[in-house]
Motif scaffolding. Structure first.
Motif, PDB file in Angstrom:
ATOM      1  N   ASP A   8      45.751  47.899  47.337  1.00  0.00           N
ATOM      2  CA  ASP A   8      45.177  47.392  48.575  1.00  0.00           C
ATOM      3  C   ASP A   8      46.074  46.286  49.107  1.00  0.00           C
ATOM      4  N   LEU A   9      46.135  46.217  50.398  1.00  0.00           N
ATOM      5  CA  LEU A   9      46.900  45.176  51.056  1.00  0.00           C
ATOM      6  C   LEU A   9      45.939  44.459  51.993  1.00  0.00           C
ATOM      7  N   LYS A  10      45.861  43.130  51.871  1.00  0.00           N
ATOM      8  CA  LYS A  10      45.011  42.340  52.770  1.00  0.00           C
ATOM      9  C   LYS A  10      45.848  41.939  53.970  1.00  0.00           C
ATOM     10  N   LEU A  11      45.327  42.206  55.152  1.00  0.00           N
ATOM     11  CA  LEU A  11      46.061  41.903  56.373  1.00  0.00           C
ATOM     12  C   LEU A  11      45.240  40.992  57.278  1.00  0.00           C
ATOM     13  N   ILE A  12      45.930  40.105  57.973  1.00  0.00           N
ATOM     14  CA  ILE A  12      45.305  39.328  59.052  1.00  0.00           C
ATOM     15  C   ILE A  12      45.643  40.063  60.334  1.00  0.00           C
ATOM     16  N   VAL A  13      44.611  40.360  61.117  1.00  0.00           N
ATOM     17  CA  VAL A  13      44.800  41.084  62.368  1.00  0.00           C
ATOM     18  C   VAL A  13      44.780  40.078  63.514  1.00  0.00           C
ATOM     19  N   PHE A  14      45.745  40.220  64.428  1.00  0.00           N
ATOM     20  CA  PHE A  14      45.766  39.341  65.601  1.00  0.00           C
ATOM     21  C   PHE A  14      46.101  40.144  66.844  1.00  0.00           C
ATOM     22  N   GLN A  15      45.811  39.556  67.996  1.00  0.00           N
ATOM     23  CA  GLN A  15      46.014  40.249  69.257  1.00  0.00           C
ATOM     24  C   GLN A  15      47.127  39.603  70.079  1.00  0.00           C
ATOM     25  N   LEU A  16      47.856  40.459  70.772  1.00  0.00           N
ATOM     26  CA  LEU A  16      48.829  40.057  71.781  1.00  0.00           C
ATOM     27  C   LEU A  16      48.688  41.048  72.924  1.00  0.00           C
ATOM     28  N   LYS A  17      48.286  40.579  74.075  1.00  0.00           N
ATOM     29  CA  LYS A  17      48.141  41.414  75.273  1.00  0.00           C
ATOM     30  C   LYS A  17      47.382  42.707  74.979  1.00  0.00           C
ATOM     31  N   GLY A  18      46.236  42.567  74.295  1.00  0.00           N
ATOM     32  CA  GLY A  18      45.372  43.715  74.070  1.00  0.00           C
ATOM     33  C   GLY A  18      45.766  44.631  72.921  1.00  0.00           C
ATOM     34  N   LYS A  19      46.948  44.453  72.345  1.00  0.00           N
ATOM     35  CA  LYS A  19      47.345  45.266  71.194  1.00  0.00           C
ATOM     36  C   LYS A  19      46.996  44.516  69.919  1.00  0.00           C
ATOM     37  N   GLU A  20      46.727  45.284  68.862  1.00  0.00           N
ATOM     38  CA  GLU A  20      46.422  44.661  67.569  1.00  0.00           C
ATOM     39  C   GLU A  20      47.643  44.741  66.657  1.00  0.00           C
ATOM     40  N   TYR A  21      47.965  43.607  66.073  1.00  0.00           N
ATOM     41  CA  TYR A  21      49.078  43.492  65.137  1.00  0.00           C
ATOM     42  C   TYR A  21      48.525  42.970  63.819  1.00  0.00           C
ATOM     43  N   ALA A  22      49.320  43.091  62.753  1.00  0.00           N
ATOM     44  CA  ALA A  22      48.850  42.610  61.457  1.00  0.00           C
ATOM     45  C   ALA A  22      50.023  42.076  60.644  1.00  0.00           C
ATOM     46  N   ILE A  23      49.698  41.067  59.813  1.00  0.00           N
ATOM     47  CA  ILE A  23      50.657  40.557  58.842  1.00  0.00           C
ATOM     48  C   ILE A  23      49.914  40.365  57.525  1.00  0.00           C
ATOM     49  N   PRO A  24      50.625  40.498  56.399  1.00  0.00           N
ATOM     50  CA  PRO A  24      49.968  40.329  55.106  1.00  0.00           C
ATOM     51  C   PRO A  24      49.400  38.922  54.931  1.00  0.00           C
ATOM     52  N   VAL A  25      48.189  38.838  54.406  1.00  0.00           N
ATOM     53  CA  VAL A  25      47.534  37.560  54.138  1.00  0.00           C
ATOM     54  C   VAL A  25      48.399  36.713  53.209  1.00  0.00           C
ATOM     55  N   SER A  26      49.126  37.353  52.317  1.00  0.00           N
ATOM     56  CA  SER A  26      49.949  36.616  51.353  1.00  0.00           C
ATOM     57  C   SER A  26      50.999  35.741  52.033  1.00  0.00           C
ATOM     58  N   GLN A  27      51.347  36.057  53.288  1.00  0.00           N
ATOM     59  CA  GLN A  27      52.353  35.273  54.001  1.00  0.00           C
ATOM     60  C   GLN A  27      51.723  34.198  54.900  1.00  0.00           C
ATOM     61  N   VAL A  28      50.385  34.192  54.971  1.00  0.00           N
ATOM     62  CA  VAL A  28      49.690  33.273  55.872  1.00  0.00           C
ATOM     63  C   VAL A  28      49.188  32.043  55.115  1.00  0.00           C
ATOM     64  N   ARG A  29      49.504  30.851  55.632  1.00  0.00           N
ATOM     65  CA  ARG A  29      49.034  29.599  55.036  1.00  0.00           C
ATOM     66  C   ARG A  29      47.703  29.175  55.659  1.00  0.00           C
ATOM     67  N   SER A  30      47.609  29.274  57.006  1.00  0.00           N
ATOM     68  CA  SER A  30      46.383  28.879  57.695  1.00  0.00           C
ATOM     69  C   SER A  30      46.407  29.406  59.123  1.00  0.00           C
ATOM     70  N   ILE A  31      45.256  29.322  59.765  1.00  0.00           N
ATOM     71  CA  ILE A  31      45.146  29.670  61.182  1.00  0.00           C
ATOM     72  C   ILE A  31      44.577  28.441  61.877  1.00  0.00           C
ATOM     73  N   GLU A  32      45.284  27.978  62.895  1.00  0.00           N
ATOM     74  CA  GLU A  32      44.936  26.722  63.553  1.00  0.00           C
ATOM     75  C   GLU A  32      44.696  26.953  65.040  1.00  0.00           C
ATOM     76  N   LYS A  33      43.951  26.025  65.645  1.00  0.00           N
ATOM     77  CA  LYS A  33      43.858  26.004  67.108  1.00  0.00           C
ATOM     78  C   LYS A  33      45.166  25.428  67.632  1.00  0.00           C
ATOM     79  N   VAL A  34      45.492  25.762  68.875  1.00  0.00           N
ATOM     80  CA  VAL A  34      46.719  25.235  69.475  1.00  0.00           C
ATOM     81  C   VAL A  34      46.559  23.727  69.655  1.00  0.00           C
ATOM     82  N   GLN A  35      47.582  22.991  69.240  1.00  0.00           N
ATOM     83  CA  GLN A  35      47.576  21.544  69.430  1.00  0.00           C
ATOM     84  C   GLN A  35      48.824  21.162  70.204  1.00  0.00           C
ATOM     85  N   HIS A  36      49.010  19.875  70.398  1.00  0.00           N
ATOM     86  CA  HIS A  36      50.163  19.417  71.181  1.00  0.00           C
ATOM     87  C   HIS A  36      51.471  19.891  70.543  1.00  0.00           C
ATOM     88  N   ILE A  37      52.292  20.547  71.366  1.00  0.00           N
ATOM     89  CA  ILE A  37      53.586  21.053  70.893  1.00  0.00           C
ATOM     90  C   ILE A  37      54.675  20.203  71.529  1.00  0.00           C
TER      91      ILE A  37
END
Length: 153
Positions: A8-37
């Motif tokens: 099994d592979l755990k994936l985080i699903v995200f959207q860009l312009k209505g399309k769904e993309y995924a990346i492995p959870v193992s590569q994700v540290r956190s998901i944050e709200k947008v802050q000052h860049i």
């Protein structure tokens, strides 16, 4: 009793312009709200700048720009996915990130020959789940250090 060994592979699903993309959870540290860049001069156009995330200066990449998709104003659902690859931590700006799913590695198919050309080089494969089609992103290519660190005239 025989069990088929399909990991099994755990994936985080995200959207860009209505399309769904995924990346492995193992590569994700956190998901944050947008802050000052903070903008950094002389960087690639898709590098938005850096943020101070819990005391760590983290570069931010706009995936819409990276994939040559029209930019949009950030909304309440816009998120920054903090990913780690080798010794680099980077934030990816996405339209929304709201799903963690398990998929069998056997359900991952190679990328089709004709995809939105620019993004095709960043795709690892396609995952079909019921009526959904998820595009599996190759972070190694998306975060190519030579391109990310490239100075623009």
């Amino acid at each position: 009793m025989t069990e088929t060994l399909t990991a099994d592979l755990k994936l985080i699903v995200f959207q860009l312009k209505g399309k769904e993309y995924a990346i492995p959870v193992s590569q994700v540290r956190s998901i944050e709200k947008v802050q000052h860049i903070t903008r950094v001069p002389s960087t690639s156009p898709f590098v938005k700048g850096v943020i101070n995330l819990r005391g760590v200066v983290t570069p931010i990449i706009d995936l819409r720009r990276r994939f040559d998709i029209d930019e949009e104003h950030y909304s309440e659902s816009t998120r920054v996915i903090i990913v780690a690859l080798e010794n680099m931590e980077v934030g990816l700006i996405v339209d929304a990130a709201n799903d963690v799913i398990d998929v069998k590695t056997t359900s991952i198919e190679p990328p089709p020959e004709v995809v939105g050309v620019t993004e095709a080089e960043y795709i690892n494969g396609v995952v079909k789940i019921e009526k959904r089609l998820l595009i599996l992103i190759d972070l190694v290519k998306v975060l190519n250090p030579e391109e990310v660190n490239r100075n623009e005239g």
